[in-house]
Design an enzyme around this catalytic site. Structure first.
Site, PDB file in Angstrom:
ATOM      1  N   LYS A  71      34.159  35.776  49.360  1.00  0.00           N
ATOM      2  CA  LYS A  71      35.219  35.533  48.374  1.00  0.00           C
ATOM      3  C   LYS A  71      36.028  34.268  48.623  1.00  0.00           C
ATOM      4  CE  LYS A  71      35.713  40.394  47.102  1.00  0.00           C
ATOM      5  NZ  LYS A  71      36.652  41.505  46.843  1.00  0.00           N
ATOM      6  N   ASN A  92      36.492  36.479  43.111  1.00  0.00           N
ATOM      7  CA  ASN A  92      35.450  37.510  43.074  1.00  0.00           C
ATOM      8  C   ASN A  92      34.606  37.413  41.809  1.00  0.00           C
ATOM      9  OD1 ASN A  92      37.444  38.533  41.251  1.00  0.00           O
ATOM     10  ND2 ASN A  92      36.605  40.589  41.514  1.00  0.00           N
ATOM     11  N   ASP A 107      40.301  41.084  41.355  1.00  0.00           N
ATOM     12  CA  ASP A 107      40.503  42.180  42.314  1.00  0.00           C
ATOM     13  C   ASP A 107      41.922  42.746  42.263  1.00  0.00           C
ATOM     14  OD1 ASP A 107      38.038  42.580  43.477  1.00  0.00           O
ATOM     15  OD2 ASP A 107      38.342  41.110  45.049  1.00  0.00           O
ATOM     16  N   GLY A 130      44.807  44.634  56.442  1.00  0.00           N
ATOM     17  CA  GLY A 130      43.804  43.616  56.152  1.00  0.00           C
ATOM     18  C   GLY A 130      44.421  42.310  55.704  1.00  0.00           C
ATOM     19  N   ALA A 131      43.640  41.226  55.850  1.00  0.00           N
ATOM     20  CA  ALA A 131      44.108  39.907  55.431  1.00  0.00           C
ATOM     21  C   ALA A 131      42.957  39.049  54.908  1.00  0.00           C
ATOM     22  CB  ALA A 131      44.798  39.203  56.597  1.00  0.00           C
ATOM     23  N   GLY A 132      41.874  39.703  54.477  1.00  0.00           N
ATOM     24  CA  GLY A 132      40.735  38.991  53.915  1.00  0.00           C
ATOM     25  C   GLY A 132      40.937  38.677  52.441  1.00  0.00           C
ATOM     26  N   GLY A 133      39.837  38.345  51.756  1.00  0.00           N
ATOM     27  CA  GLY A 133      39.921  37.966  50.352  1.00  0.00           C
ATOM     28  C   GLY A 133      40.515  39.041  49.470  1.00  0.00           C
ATOM     29  N   ALA A 134      40.082  40.287  49.651  1.00  0.00           N
ATOM     30  CA  ALA A 134      40.602  41.389  48.834  1.00  0.00           C
ATOM     31  C   ALA A 134      42.079  41.621  49.133  1.00  0.00           C
ATOM     32  CB  ALA A 134      39.801  42.664  49.084  1.00  0.00           C
ATOM     33  N   GLY A 248      39.239  53.364  45.202  1.00  0.00           N
ATOM     34  CA  GLY A 248      38.707  52.071  44.798  1.00  0.00           C
ATOM     35  C   GLY A 248      37.835  52.105  43.572  1.00  0.00           C
TER      36      GLY A 248
END
Length: 283
Positions: A71, A92, A107, A130-134, A248
């Protein structure tokens, strides 16, 4: 009988790809609305991402999705970004416009729409794992929806602080990074708790967040961005404690509706997509 045997091609680049049921819900929407489109689910490793994007361009695809772990990395191969994707720094959904490949992010919008069916984020304190793309997308969109405070809980300090700074710089919400220590305890005044990591994603359905599950309180709304399985260990635990939850699956449907609109300019029936997901996942 049709004389056009060349449908518009869309699809997804991810690794892993086999666990992603997006193909089922999008193909169901195409069929229901008599759209001459197809959706291909493709396993693409990080080292092959550039070639995959160039291949989609060469074959005249209309657009595609990018999921874990592409992403952020895919941005370097695109011609531009939509407004929200530029802010979030992750995409995304990619769409071809005037022969240019533009990255969008659906997202966070899909997540917030699902969240609002249970709780209004306005004025709420959010704990986000979390700290990713999502996670970036969810953090920004929750802030834009009026969340008062967002705690970014992550192993990597650099990435966690980056997301917090993104929120602080571009929204009215207050955000800070919190180190994800072993057996992390959720702050008791958190209104909304969100897993935006891949922990618990099929086939690793028994994997658990490294948190103190006793710190989940009944008055919290607990959400998980994982769509397969829809009921993760995290959500099952929250339900057992009396929490309201958001899974989700509805997020996936919501962002899918937006993505298909980008590609086809058609507002597809979300119920058709949701029913197909429940069917293929045996819910």
């Amino acid at each position: 009988m049709t004389t056009d045997f060349l449908p518009e091609i869309t699809g997804s680049f991810a690794n892993p790809a086999s666990e992603n049921p997006t193909v089922a819900m999008v193909e169901a929407a195409y069929k229901h609305h008599n759209l001459h489109f197809r959706y291909l689910n493709c396993e693409v490793t990080s080292e092959n991402l550039k070639n995959a994007v160039e291949g989609a361009k060469a074959m005249g695809w209309t657009g595609f999705n990018c999921s874990i772990p592409h992403k952020v990395d895919v941005i370097q191969y695109l011609d531009g970004l939509g407004e929200s994707a530029k802010l979030i720094g992750a995409v995304n959904t990619i769409v071809k416009r005037d022969n240019k490949w533009i990255g969008e992010n659906t997202d966070g919008k899909g997540f917030v729409k699902a969240m609002k069916e249970v709780i209004d984020p306005k004025g709420k304190k959010v704990t986000l794992f979390g700290a990713g793309g999502a996670a970036r997308a969810v953090a920004v969109e929750m802030a834009l929806a009026g969340a008062k405070e967002i705690l970014i809980v992550n192993r990597s300090e650099e990435r966690g602080k980056e997301v917090a700074e993104l929120v602080n710089t571009n929204t009215n919400a207050k955000s800070s990074y919190v180190s994800w220590v072993d057996n992390y305890s959720i702050e008791s005044d958190s209104d909304i708790v969100i897993n935006a990591t891949s922990i618990g994603l099929f086939p690793n359905v028994d994997d658990q967040l490294n948190i103190n599950f006793d710190s989940i309180l009944p008055e919290m709304v607990v959400a998980d961005g994982i769509h397969n399985p829809p009921l993760t260990h995290f959500l099952k635990t929250a339900i057992s404690k009396g929490c309201k939850t958001v899974n989700g699956l509805q997020m996936l449907v919501n962002q899918g509706v937006i993505g298909v609109k980008y590609w086809t300019n058609v507002d597809v029936d979300a119920k058709v997509m949701h029913d197909e997901l429940k069917n293929v996942l045996g819910i």
